[in-house]
Design a protein around this motif. Structure first.
Motif, short mmCIF file in Angstrom:
data_model
loop_
_atom_site.label_atom_id
_atom_site.label_comp_id
_atom_site.label_asym_id
_atom_site.label_seq_id
_atom_site.Cartn_x
_atom_site.Cartn_y
_atom_site.Cartn_z
N ALA A 51 0.84 -1.19 0.00
CA ALA A 51 0.00 0.00 0.00
C ALA A 51 0.88 1.24 0.00
N VAL A 52 0.39 2.28 -0.68
CA VAL A 52 1.06 3.58 -0.69
C VAL A 52 0.04 4.60 -0.18
N ILE A 53 0.50 5.50 0.67
CA ILE A 53 -0.36 6.55 1.21
C ILE A 53 0.24 7.89 0.81
N PRO A 94 -3.31 2.15 -3.61
CA PRO A 94 -2.88 3.54 -3.46
C PRO A 94 -3.96 4.33 -2.71
N ILE A 95 -3.62 4.82 -1.55
CA ILE A 95 -4.59 5.51 -0.69
C ILE A 95 -4.37 7.02 -0.77
N VAL A 96 -5.46 7.74 -0.99
CA VAL A 96 -5.41 9.19 -0.99
C VAL A 96 -5.97 9.71 0.33
N LEU A 97 -5.16 10.50 1.04
CA LEU A 97 -5.60 11.16 2.26
C LEU A 97 -5.25 12.65 2.16
N PRO A 98 -5.99 13.51 2.85
CA PRO A 98 -5.62 14.93 2.88
C PRO A 98 -4.22 15.11 3.47
N VAL A 133 -3.64 -0.93 7.44
CA VAL A 133 -4.49 -0.55 6.31
C VAL A 133 -5.55 -1.62 6.15
N ASP A 134 -6.81 -1.24 6.30
CA ASP A 134 -7.94 -2.16 6.20
C ASP A 134 -8.76 -1.76 4.98
N LEU A 135 -8.69 -2.55 3.93
CA LEU A 135 -9.40 -2.20 2.70
C LEU A 135 -10.91 -2.35 2.86
N GLU A 136 -11.34 -3.42 3.52
CA GLU A 136 -12.79 -3.63 3.69
C GLU A 136 -13.41 -2.46 4.43
N ALA A 137 -12.78 -2.03 5.52
CA ALA A 137 -13.30 -0.91 6.31
C ALA A 137 -12.92 0.44 5.73
N GLN A 138 -11.95 0.44 4.80
CA GLN A 138 -11.42 1.66 4.18
C GLN A 138 -10.86 2.62 5.22
N THR A 139 -9.95 2.08 6.04
CA THR A 139 -9.34 2.90 7.09
C THR A 139 -7.83 2.68 7.13
N PHE A 189 -8.08 7.02 10.07
CA PHE A 189 -8.52 7.90 9.00
C PHE A 189 -9.24 7.07 7.94
N ALA A 190 -10.37 7.56 7.47
CA ALA A 190 -11.13 6.88 6.43
C ALA A 190 -10.65 7.37 5.05
N PHE A 191 -10.63 6.46 4.10
CA PHE A 191 -10.27 6.84 2.73
C PHE A 191 -11.33 6.33 1.75
#
Length: 201
Positions: free
Chosen positions: A97-99, A118-122, A143-149, A158-160
């Motif tokens: 994963a990349v943040i 690839p995760i987009v966060l503010p 990093v939890d993809l199912e929960a998107q956190t 943080f939610a993504f």
């Protein structure tokens, strides 16, 4: 393609903006069409000196981050040319994963096709995750993809957002070939019908 559900591990902090695909995997390593073997050349020009020795202070050469599964980066990650070797190199190194605050579009989509999230966060949230990652091997980011956190060591979460179809493909380990194989019965039926209708073809 490997399924992506939850990854908990060390995150490597790469606090640089505009990291382009030539920095991720330099052009001289693009001759191969294999997805394996490129991890050793990931960030080659930053990881190694001219004589081939490791640059000791580069993040992935530091003992705490050699086994990193998550990369925390700056804005516009993966810009430059559209080479798919860039996510190949990240995945072969072990990055799942990349943040980052933003990505180049082609790189972003290529990540999903190669089992990388690839995760987009503010920016302000990336800063928090970056600071946690800088704690080294004492930090564990989840990093939890199912929960998107994304959850830091101290439990800050943080939610993504992620496209539903791309999420489905990652959770089920489906690349383009895998998606096509799911339609095998329909393809076979079509071809059989076409052969009957046009036996001269």
């Amino acid at each position: 393609m490997d399924k992506f559900e939850t990854v908990t591990g060390v995150a490597a902090p790469l606090n640089l903006i505009n990291v382009d695909t030539d920095m991720i995997i330099p052009k001289q390593f693009l001759k191969t069409i294999k997805r394996s073997g490129l991890g050793v050349h990931l960030f080659d020009e930053m990881r190694y000196a001219d004589d081939g020795s490791e640059v000791a202070d580069f993040v992935l050469n530091r003992p705490a981050y050699r086994g990193a599964e998550i990369l925390v980066a700056g804005d516009n990650f993966g810009c430059g040319s559209s080479r798919e070797h860039a996510p190949w190199a990240l995945k072969d190194f072990g990055i799942r994963a990349v943040i980052a605050p933003s990505y180049a579009d082609i790189f972003y989509n290529n990540c999903f096709k190669n089992g990388i999230l690839p995760i987009v966060l503010p920016q302000e949230q990336v800063d928090v995750v970056m600071a946690d990652a800088e704690k080294g091997e004492n930090a564990r980011i989840t990093v939890d993809l199912e929960a998107q956190t994304v959850t830091t060591t101290d439990g800050t979460s943080f939610a993504f957002e992620v496209d539903a179809f791309k999420k489905h493909c990652l959770l089920n380990g489906l690349d383009d070939i895998g998606l096509t194989e799911q339609k095998a019965a329909a393809i076979d039926a079509f071809e059989a019908g076409a052969a009957d209708a046009r036996p001269w073809v």
